[in-house]
Write a protein that holds these residues in place. Structure first.
Motif, PDB file in Angstrom:
ATOM      1  N   ILE A   1     -13.142 -26.924  -6.990  1.00 26.84           N
ATOM      2  CA  ILE A   1     -11.697 -26.788  -7.216  1.00 26.84           C
ATOM      3  C   ILE A   1     -11.230 -27.687  -8.349  1.00 26.84           C
TER       4      ILE A   1
ATOM      5  N   GLU B   1      -5.377 -27.197  -6.605  1.00 28.01           N
ATOM      6  CA  GLU B   1      -4.896 -26.306  -5.555  1.00 28.01           C
ATOM      7  C   GLU B   1      -3.460 -25.927  -5.911  1.00 28.01           C
TER       8      GLU B   1
ATOM      9  N   PHE C   1      -6.750 -21.400  -5.095  1.00 20.32           N
ATOM     10  CA  PHE C   1      -7.619 -22.375  -5.758  1.00 20.32           C
ATOM     11  C   PHE C   1      -7.730 -21.980  -7.224  1.00 20.32           C
TER      12      PHE C   1
ATOM     13  N   THR D   1     -10.316 -22.614  -9.933  1.00 18.84           N
ATOM     14  CA  THR D   1     -11.675 -23.166  -9.971  1.00 18.84           C
ATOM     15  C   THR D   1     -11.915 -23.845 -11.319  1.00 18.84           C
TER      16      THR D   1
END
Ligand code: ADP
Length: 384
Positions: free
Chosen positions: A185, A188, A257, A259
């Motif tokens: 991640i 968030e 998320f 990434t």
């Protein structure tokens, strides 16, 4: 509209802080409300017209609660959805719909829904039991590290664990579960979409959540998120696709998320007001709570842009303190401009319990974030 200063009633299942903030709007608009919660100390008790103390999973209690209502909504997902189906058939407007709640209550069913609707999400495998998961690990079908998620009853990270070893595997709970890929991640993010019965949607700006490393609870929510325009657009597209698939009425908070590879994945959704949208009370043209009430009442939706930047700090009980709550130094933080505390009204504090939140508004997001840190370091939620 016979709700305004009338006898029509909106019911809310759940009497916590989210309900209490919805009631600020119904109070403002003089709309009758009835709330059900298992605790007679629930934050909603002081601002609803009628309060019913009962278990939200109790079929008979939910039916009885809902029968004389015009509109029924929730502020927590774990409610008896079989009863909601019956109430829907009796003509009560249940928003979010029972079908939406049935999918969302179960993490595994929710995942399957994303796959079926081509909504990007982390890869996963389902297991009927802990034993079968252990077996799959032993045979090399699942490898460390992965994220274990229990099918149901997860809340604030309690049904979720990162499993890095056989030792961690021993410590997970029994029951149906999934093993999800551990996502690398970058950030968030969260987006709240509101959808009316007619399918009109309004979408809030993408926000960024910073987590407490140990408690796994959100520590700061920043609105808007510090991301590029193209990432924000991508996140918006994914959130709207989730909203379109669920066909919910009311709010849908989509947790995402971002990434490290720049992908946007859906983690989970909540069809109700959400912690990540609390900033909207002070920072947005229309708060998430007002928007939800507008949607479930089939009223025009409001604008969702920010008037100013907002940063929200969760006020959680300090470790080592259990008992009657005391908000130490609250007068000091109130001396700072743009600091807006919300105290939920829970009488007892315990470590990491969500007792309130504070929104910091400022024209400049970086300034708001700095003040938020100062606020967090100054105020202490302790017991006397
Ligand atoms: P809950 O429903 O209990 O809030 P979540 O599914 O939101 O649980 O997970 C809690 C937190 O765990 C997330 O906010 C994130 O920090 C972490 N997490 C969840 N799933 C993954 C994943 N697949 N990869 C990495 N971290 C994850």
């Amino acid at each position: 509209m016979r709700f305004f200063s009338g006898q029509h009633t909106i019911g809310i299942l759940g009497g916590g802080q989210l309900g209490k903030m919805l009631l600020n709007i119904t109070r403002q608009w003089d709309i009758r409300t009835k709330v059900m919660d298992p605790s007679d100390q629930s934050p909603c008790k002081i601002s609803c017209n009628q309060f019913v103390q009962a278990d939200l999973m109790d079929y008979d209690a939910v039916i009885k609660f809902g029968e004389d209502l015009d509109i029924l909504t929730i502020e927590i997902e774990n409610v008896n959805t079989d009863a909601l189906v019956v109430l829907e058939n009796q003509g009560v407007k249940v928003y979010p719909q029972a079908a939406v709640l049935k999918i969302i209550q179960n993490k595994c069913r929710q995942k399957e829904f994303y796959i079926k609707n081509k909504i990007p999400t982390a890869s996963y495998q389902l297991f009927e039991s802990k034993e079968l998961l252990k077996d799959a690990v032993a045979r090399g079908f699942v490898s460390f590290p992965f994220v274990w998620k229990s099918e149901s009853m997860g809340y604030d990270g309690y049904g979720v664990k990162i499993v890095r070893s056989n030792q961690d595997l021993e410590n997970i709970n029994e029951g149906k579960c999934m093993a999800e890929d551990l996502v690398s991640i970058d950030k968030e993010l969260g987006i709240i979409v509101c959808r009316s019965y007619k399918g009109e949607t309004q979408i809030y700006p993408c926000v960024e959540m910073e987590f407490h490393p140990e408690a796994n609870q959100v520590e700061y929510v920043l609105s808007p998120a510090r991301i590029s325009k193209s990432i924000a657009e991508k996140a918006k597209k994914v959130a709207l696709s989730a909203s379109k698939a669920f066909k919910h009425v009311g709010l849908l908070a989509v947790e995402l998320f971002l990434t490290k590879e720049g992908e946007i994945l859906v983690n989970e959704v909540a069809p109700r007001p959400h912690n990540s949208g609390h900033y909207s009370i002070e920072a947005s043209y229309t708060s998430q709570f007002e928007q939800h009430i507008r949607a479930i009442m089939n009223l025009p939706l409001g604008r969702t842009e920010n008037k100013v930047a907002g940063v929200m700090v969760n006020l959680v009980g300090k470790e080592g303190y259990t008992g009657p709550v005391h908000y130490k130094n609250i007068e000091h933080i109130l001396a700072i401009e743009g600091v807006k505390p919300h105290i939920y009204g829970k009488k007892e504090t315990r470590p990491f319990r969500k007792m309130g939140h504070i929104t910091i508004i400022n024209k400049n997001l970086d300034v708001a974030r700095k003040i938020a840190e100062e606020v967090k370091e100054t105020i202490e939620v302790i017991s006397k």
